[in-house]
Design a protein around this motif. Structure first.
Motif, short mmCIF file in Angstrom:
data_model
loop_
_atom_site.label_atom_id
_atom_site.label_comp_id
_atom_site.label_asym_id
_atom_site.label_seq_id
_atom_site.Cartn_x
_atom_site.Cartn_y
_atom_site.Cartn_z
N ALA A 218 0.79 -1.22 0.00
CA ALA A 218 0.00 0.00 0.00
C ALA A 218 0.83 1.28 0.00
O ALA A 218 0.29 2.36 -0.26
N VAL A 219 2.12 1.18 0.28
CA VAL A 219 2.92 2.39 0.44
C VAL A 219 4.38 2.09 0.14
O VAL A 219 4.83 0.93 0.21
N ARG A 220 5.11 3.15 -0.20
CA ARG A 220 6.55 3.05 -0.42
C ARG A 220 7.24 4.17 0.33
O ARG A 220 6.72 5.29 0.39
N TYR A 221 8.39 3.88 0.93
CA TYR A 221 9.18 4.91 1.60
C TYR A 221 10.49 5.10 0.85
O TYR A 221 11.26 4.16 0.69
N ASP A 222 10.70 6.32 0.36
CA ASP A 222 11.95 6.68 -0.27
C ASP A 222 12.85 7.30 0.79
O ASP A 222 12.45 8.27 1.47
N VAL A 223 14.03 6.76 0.94
CA VAL A 223 14.95 7.20 2.00
C VAL A 223 16.19 7.82 1.39
O VAL A 223 16.88 7.18 0.59
N ILE A 224 16.46 9.06 1.77
CA ILE A 224 17.66 9.76 1.33
C ILE A 224 18.59 9.87 2.54
O ILE A 224 18.21 10.45 3.57
N VAL A 225 19.75 9.29 2.42
CA VAL A 225 20.72 9.26 3.52
C VAL A 225 21.79 10.29 3.30
O VAL A 225 22.39 10.37 2.23
N HIS A 226 22.06 11.09 4.34
CA HIS A 226 23.15 12.08 4.27
C HIS A 226 24.41 11.47 4.80
O HIS A 226 24.41 10.75 5.78
#
Length: 226
Positions: A218-226
């Motif tokens: 039902a959902v997607r999480y896009d993760v941007i790592v610094h």
């Protein structure tokens, strides 16, 4: 501070009623009643289930004892509740005064409920615009561990009841109109992670490619790592 009278005036101007019913602040269009309530989240924070939540997995900061998170698009605060249950100190930003009033009422009730009180004390509501707040934090070199964005406010489910809920809320608050500005402000505070909630097959927010993705049905999480 939440000005209930002002929130009621705003709701009335949108053809809605904001009133207390059985001591619960409720928004109604005459056919449907809507309130924020964290008690319905209890099944999702049971031991063994909470750590399997996709958002908790996406936001997890290993080695950080008391991680700080900013929910820049709080809505009814349910995602923030999951993060707080997982140990995060969460600052919630909700600029719509009616939705903020409903959220504040839910937080107040949660602090009086033994089942949710400890979690609610880790949640702090702000009625400021989150982009402005994030820019101010960047100027002060403040860096939270996680910034969380859920700008896809239109209904993301086939459930007729949930679609009706979002239709009711859309009398008040429209979907994010400046995705680029929201993402830029979030990145400017240099969080360890920027976590963005998207529909499973939805486009990237502002075209920013994530470091990795965690996807469910039902959902997607896009993760941007610094």
């Amino acid at each position: 501070m939440i000005d209930i009278a002002k929130a009621q005036d705003i709701a009335r101007a949108a053809g809605l009623e904001l009133a207390y019913r059985a001591d619960v602040l409720t928004l109604s269009d005459g056919t449907m009643d809507l309130c924020a309530d964290f008690s319905r989240m209890l099944p999702r924070i049971k031991p063994g289930r909470l750590q399997k939540e996709l958002l908790v997995r996406a936001a997890r900061c290993r080695g950080v004892e008391s991680p700080q998170a900013i929910d820049a698009t709080a809505g009814f605060g349910e995602d923030s509740f999951l993060l707080a249950a997982a140990g995060f100190q969460v600052d919630l930003f909700e600029r719509d005064e009616v939705i903020a009033a409903l959220l504040a009422d839910a937080l107040s009730r949660a602090t009086s409920d033994d089942r949710t009180a400890a979690i609610a004390t880790r949640m702090t509501l702000h009625t400021d615009d989150s982009v402005t707040a994030l820019r101010a934090m960047a100027e002060c070199d403040e860096s939270p561990d996680v910034v969380y964005l859920d700008p896809m406010f239109p209904g993301r489910t086939k459930s007729a009841a949930v679609k009706k809920k979002f239709q009711l809320l859309h009398h008040l608050e429209r979907p994010c109109e400046d995705e680029e500005g929201l993402v830029a402000a979030a990145l400017d505070v240099h969080p360890r992670k920027l976590v963005i909630k998207r529909p499973p097959k939805g486009p990237l927010l502002a075209g920013i490619k994530p470091s990795y993705q965690i996807s469910g049905k039902a959902v997607r999480y896009d993760v941007i790592v610094h």
